[in-house]
Design a protein around this motif. Structure first.
Motif, PDB file in Angstrom:
ATOM      1  N   LYS A 262      51.637  18.355   3.680  1.00  0.00           N
ATOM      2  CA  LYS A 262      50.641  18.638   2.527  1.00  0.00           C
ATOM      3  C   LYS A 262      49.632  17.971   2.260  1.00  0.00           C
ATOM      4  CE  LYS A 262      52.910  15.049  -0.327  1.00  0.00           C
ATOM      5  NZ  LYS A 262      53.398  14.493  -1.660  1.00  0.00           N
ATOM      6  N   ASP A 263      49.175  16.772   2.968  1.00  0.00           N
ATOM      7  CA  ASP A 263      47.896  16.018   2.983  1.00  0.00           C
ATOM      8  C   ASP A 263      47.113  16.692   3.687  1.00  0.00           C
ATOM      9  OD1 ASP A 263      48.732  14.437   0.761  1.00  0.00           O
ATOM     10  OD2 ASP A 263      49.579  13.157   2.411  1.00  0.00           O
ATOM     11  N   ILE A 264      47.442  17.281   4.765  1.00  0.00           N
ATOM     12  CA  ILE A 264      46.691  17.907   6.185  1.00  0.00           C
ATOM     13  C   ILE A 264      46.203  19.404   5.485  1.00  0.00           C
ATOM     14  CG2 ILE A 264      46.662  18.731   8.448  1.00  0.00           C
ATOM     15  CD1 ILE A 264      48.782  16.610   8.990  1.00  0.00           C
ATOM     16  N   LEU A 265      47.266  20.005   4.956  1.00  0.00           N
ATOM     17  CA  LEU A 265      46.862  21.300   4.442  1.00  0.00           C
ATOM     18  C   LEU A 265      47.073  21.323   2.850  1.00  0.00           C
ATOM     19  CD1 LEU A 265      48.867  23.771   7.130  1.00  0.00           C
ATOM     20  CD2 LEU A 265      46.372  23.400   6.580  1.00  0.00           C
ATOM     21  N   PRO A 266      46.261  20.923   2.225  1.00  0.00           N
ATOM     22  CA  PRO A 266      46.447  20.911   0.870  1.00  0.00           C
ATOM     23  C   PRO A 266      46.740  22.323   0.169  1.00  0.00           C
ATOM     24  CG  PRO A 266      44.507  19.722   1.187  1.00  0.00           C
ATOM     25  CD  PRO A 266      45.099  20.647   2.348  1.00  0.00           C
ATOM     26  N   ILE A 267      47.705  22.552  -1.123  1.00  0.00           N
ATOM     27  CA  ILE A 267      47.790  23.751  -1.446  1.00  0.00           C
ATOM     28  C   ILE A 267      46.623  24.006  -2.319  1.00  0.00           C
ATOM     29  CG2 ILE A 267      49.137  24.695  -3.521  1.00  0.00           C
ATOM     30  CD1 ILE A 267      50.645  23.727  -0.780  1.00  0.00           C
ATOM     31  N   GLY A 268      46.206  25.258  -2.113  1.00  0.00           N
ATOM     32  CA  GLY A 268      44.950  25.738  -2.644  1.00  0.00           C
ATOM     33  C   GLY A 268      43.725  26.072  -1.609  1.00  0.00           C
ATOM     34  N   SER A 269      44.449  25.456  -0.319  1.00  0.00           N
ATOM     35  CA  SER A 269      43.103  25.662   0.848  1.00  0.00           C
ATOM     36  C   SER A 269      43.007  27.175   1.385  1.00  0.00           C
ATOM     37  CB  SER A 269      43.938  24.784   1.976  1.00  0.00           C
ATOM     38  OG  SER A 269      43.861  23.426   1.675  1.00  0.00           O
ATOM     39  N   GLU A 270      42.102  27.738   1.708  1.00  0.00           N
ATOM     40  CA  GLU A 270      41.736  28.934   2.101  1.00  0.00           C
ATOM     41  C   GLU A 270      41.750  29.235   3.617  1.00  0.00           C
ATOM     42  OE1 GLU A 270      38.696  32.525   1.326  1.00  0.00           O
ATOM     43  OE2 GLU A 270      38.283  30.731   0.331  1.00  0.00           O
ATOM     44  N   ILE A 271      42.285  30.084   4.146  1.00  0.00           N
ATOM     45  CA  ILE A 271      42.058  30.495   5.595  1.00  0.00           C
ATOM     46  C   ILE A 271      40.911  31.423   5.701  1.00  0.00           C
ATOM     47  CG2 ILE A 271      43.081  31.589   7.659  1.00  0.00           C
ATOM     48  CD1 ILE A 271      45.859  30.620   6.599  1.00  0.00           C
ATOM     49  N   ILE A 272      39.481  31.016   6.110  1.00  0.00           N
ATOM     50  CA  ILE A 272      38.574  31.740   6.077  1.00  0.00           C
ATOM     51  C   ILE A 272      38.371  32.541   7.472  1.00  0.00           C
ATOM     52  CG2 ILE A 272      37.397  30.537   4.356  1.00  0.00           C
ATOM     53  CD1 ILE A 272      35.845  28.722   6.491  1.00  0.00           C
ATOM     54  N   SER A 273      38.825  32.098   8.503  1.00  0.00           N
ATOM     55  CA  SER A 273      38.936  32.712   9.803  1.00  0.00           C
ATOM     56  C   SER A 273      40.419  32.503  10.713  1.00  0.00           C
ATOM     57  CB  SER A 273      37.828  32.523  10.586  1.00  0.00           C
ATOM     58  OG  SER A 273      37.793  31.232  11.430  1.00  0.00           O
ATOM     59  N   ILE A 274      40.558  33.715  11.416  1.00  0.00           N
ATOM     60  CA  ILE A 274      41.598  33.735  12.356  1.00  0.00           C
ATOM     61  C   ILE A 274      41.040  34.211  13.460  1.00  0.00           C
ATOM     62  CG2 ILE A 274      43.943  34.541  12.638  1.00  0.00           C
ATOM     63  CD1 ILE A 274      43.885  35.265   9.657  1.00  0.00           C
ATOM     64  N   ASN A 275      41.320  33.356  14.547  1.00  0.00           N
ATOM     65  CA  ASN A 275      41.010  33.749  16.132  1.00  0.00           C
ATOM     66  C   ASN A 275      39.555  34.196  15.996  1.00  0.00           C
ATOM     67  OD1 ASN A 275      43.531  33.181  16.723  1.00  0.00           O
ATOM     68  ND2 ASN A 275      44.289  35.110  16.869  1.00  0.00           N
ATOM     69  N   ASN A 276      38.751  33.200  15.270  1.00  0.00           N
ATOM     70  CA  ASN A 276      37.180  33.801  15.207  1.00  0.00           C
ATOM     71  C   ASN A 276      36.899  34.783  14.596  1.00  0.00           C
ATOM     72  OD1 ASN A 276      36.329  31.365  16.548  1.00  0.00           O
ATOM     73  ND2 ASN A 276      37.171  32.346  18.589  1.00  0.00           N
ATOM     74  N   TYR A 277      37.662  35.719  13.837  1.00  0.00           N
ATOM     75  CA  TYR A 277      37.288  36.789  13.002  1.00  0.00           C
ATOM     76  C   TYR A 277      37.534  36.319  11.246  1.00  0.00           C
ATOM     77  CZ  TYR A 277      38.271  40.288  16.824  1.00  0.00           C
ATOM     78  OH  TYR A 277      38.421  40.902  17.881  1.00  0.00           O
ATOM     79  N   PRO A 278      36.403  36.706  10.531  1.00  0.00           N
ATOM     80  CA  PRO A 278      36.764  36.359   9.198  1.00  0.00           C
ATOM     81  C   PRO A 278      38.101  36.832   8.636  1.00  0.00           C
ATOM     82  CG  PRO A 278      34.412  37.247   9.667  1.00  0.00           C
ATOM     83  CD  PRO A 278      35.309  37.283  11.035  1.00  0.00           C
ATOM     84  N   THR A 279      38.710  36.419   7.722  1.00  0.00           N
ATOM     85  CA  THR A 279      40.045  36.809   7.289  1.00  0.00           C
ATOM     86  C   THR A 279      40.013  38.101   7.062  1.00  0.00           C
ATOM     87  OG1 THR A 279      40.501  34.285   6.783  1.00  0.00           O
ATOM     88  CG2 THR A 279      41.758  35.834   6.175  1.00  0.00           C
ATOM     89  N   LYS A 280      39.156  38.404   6.237  1.00  0.00           N
ATOM     90  CA  LYS A 280      39.188  40.048   5.763  1.00  0.00           C
ATOM     91  C   LYS A 280      38.986  41.075   6.978  1.00  0.00           C
ATOM     92  CE  LYS A 280      37.836  39.442   1.117  1.00  0.00           C
ATOM     93  NZ  LYS A 280      36.875  39.917  -0.086  1.00  0.00           N
ATOM     94  N   GLU A 281      38.165  40.615   8.024  1.00  0.00           N
ATOM     95  CA  GLU A 281      37.958  41.533   9.103  1.00  0.00           C
ATOM     96  C   GLU A 281      39.378  41.545   9.936  1.00  0.00           C
ATOM     97  OE1 GLU A 281      35.223  41.518  12.983  1.00  0.00           O
ATOM     98  OE2 GLU A 281      34.495  40.759  11.106  1.00  0.00           O
ATOM     99  N   TYR A 282      39.861  40.370  10.294  1.00  0.00           N
ATOM    100  CA  TYR A 282      40.920  40.149  11.031  1.00  0.00           C
ATOM    101  C   TYR A 282      42.108  40.988  10.435  1.00  0.00           C
ATOM    102  CZ  TYR A 282      45.234  38.120  13.134  1.00  0.00           C
ATOM    103  OH  TYR A 282      46.375  38.022  13.777  1.00  0.00           O
ATOM    104  N   ILE A 283      42.265  40.959   9.137  1.00  0.00           N
ATOM    105  CA  ILE A 283      43.301  41.679   8.288  1.00  0.00           C
ATOM    106  C   ILE A 283      42.996  43.262   8.510  1.00  0.00           C
ATOM    107  CG2 ILE A 283      44.164  42.384   6.189  1.00  0.00           C
ATOM    108  CD1 ILE A 283      43.988  39.470   5.363  1.00  0.00           C
ATOM    109  N   ALA A 284      41.900  43.630   8.215  1.00  0.00           N
ATOM    110  CA  ALA A 284      41.471  45.140   8.325  1.00  0.00           C
ATOM    111  C   ALA A 284      42.002  45.605   9.852  1.00  0.00           C
ATOM    112  CB  ALA A 284      40.168  45.230   8.026  1.00  0.00           C
ATOM    113  N   LYS A 285      41.364  44.774  10.728  1.00  0.00           N
ATOM    114  CA  LYS A 285      41.824  45.248  12.050  1.00  0.00           C
ATOM    115  C   LYS A 285      43.025  45.102  12.474  1.00  0.00           C
ATOM    116  CE  LYS A 285      39.396  44.756  16.628  1.00  0.00           C
ATOM    117  NZ  LYS A 285      38.171  44.423  17.454  1.00  0.00           N
ATOM    118  N   PHE A 286      43.684  43.999  12.565  1.00  0.00           N
ATOM    119  CA  PHE A 286      45.156  43.708  13.037  1.00  0.00           C
ATOM    120  C   PHE A 286      46.278  43.719  12.394  1.00  0.00           C
ATOM    121  CE2 PHE A 286      41.672  41.351  15.321  1.00  0.00           C
ATOM    122  CZ  PHE A 286      41.915  41.937  16.677  1.00  0.00           C
TER     123      PHE A 286
END
Length: 176
Positions: free
Chosen positions: A47-71
């Motif tokens: 919980k201290d490393i990944l605080p609640i409310g943290s945002e995942i802004i990219s996955i495998n070098n894709y912005p999150t929205k782009e990653y979701i749209a593609k994969f």
């Protein structure tokens, strides 16, 4: 078909092997909040490393929205865009044991960091924060200015109908 009723699922032999929230020493639960992939629960030791409310802004070098749209989104059946976005976000890291994700995470304090996670079983079963199940079928309380709060905590128990009808006279007194 994208009609919200027709789906193609993995065979049970594959579906049972998919991991969604387990990454070895991490358990990560993600929800779509205001069109962002927000971490809503983790195992207590992280919980201290990944605080609640943290945002995942990219996955495998894709912005999150782009990653979701593609994969992710192309493989989910939904007739409404908001349900598609909710499911896609919560399932965007679903995969088989051994699959790895390079994440860029932005903490609530604005600081960003990289985290690489790999799907594998997690021995830690507790979650932070814990989501306690309400033991009541209906929760009802009054707030200031004659505002009533009612929570229906089940759609499976048929008794909830009569409990709701029982509370209606009180609800009619509410201004909001």
């Amino acid at each position: 078909l994208k009609d919200g009723h027709t789906t193609i699922d993995f065979p049970k032999s594959i579906q049972s092997k998919l991991l969604k929230t387990m990454f070895g020493e991490y358990r990560i639960f993600i929800e779509n909040i205001d069109h962002r992939a927000i971490i809503t629960q983790v195992n207590p030791s992280k919980k201290d490393i990944l605080p609640i409310g943290s945002e995942i802004i990219s996955i495998n070098n894709y912005p999150t929205k782009e990653y979701i749209a593609k994969f992710v989104s192309p493989y989910i059946s939904s007739s409404t865009s908001h349900i598609l976005e909710d499911i896609s976000t919560s399932e965007m890291l679903q995969g088989q044991e051994g699959e790895q994700y390079n994440l860029m995470i932005k903490k609530p304090d604005g600081k960003s960091f990289k985290l690489t996670v790999t799907h594998s079983k997690c021995s830690e079963t507790e979650l932070y924060p814990s989501k306690e199940q309400s033991s009541n079928l209906i929760d009802f309380k009054w707030h200031e200015k004659q505002i009533a709060y009612i929570a229906l905590n089940s759609f499976e128990n048929k008794l909830i109908d009569s409990l709701f009808v029982y509370k209606l006279p009180e609800l009619y007194k509410a201004k909001a």
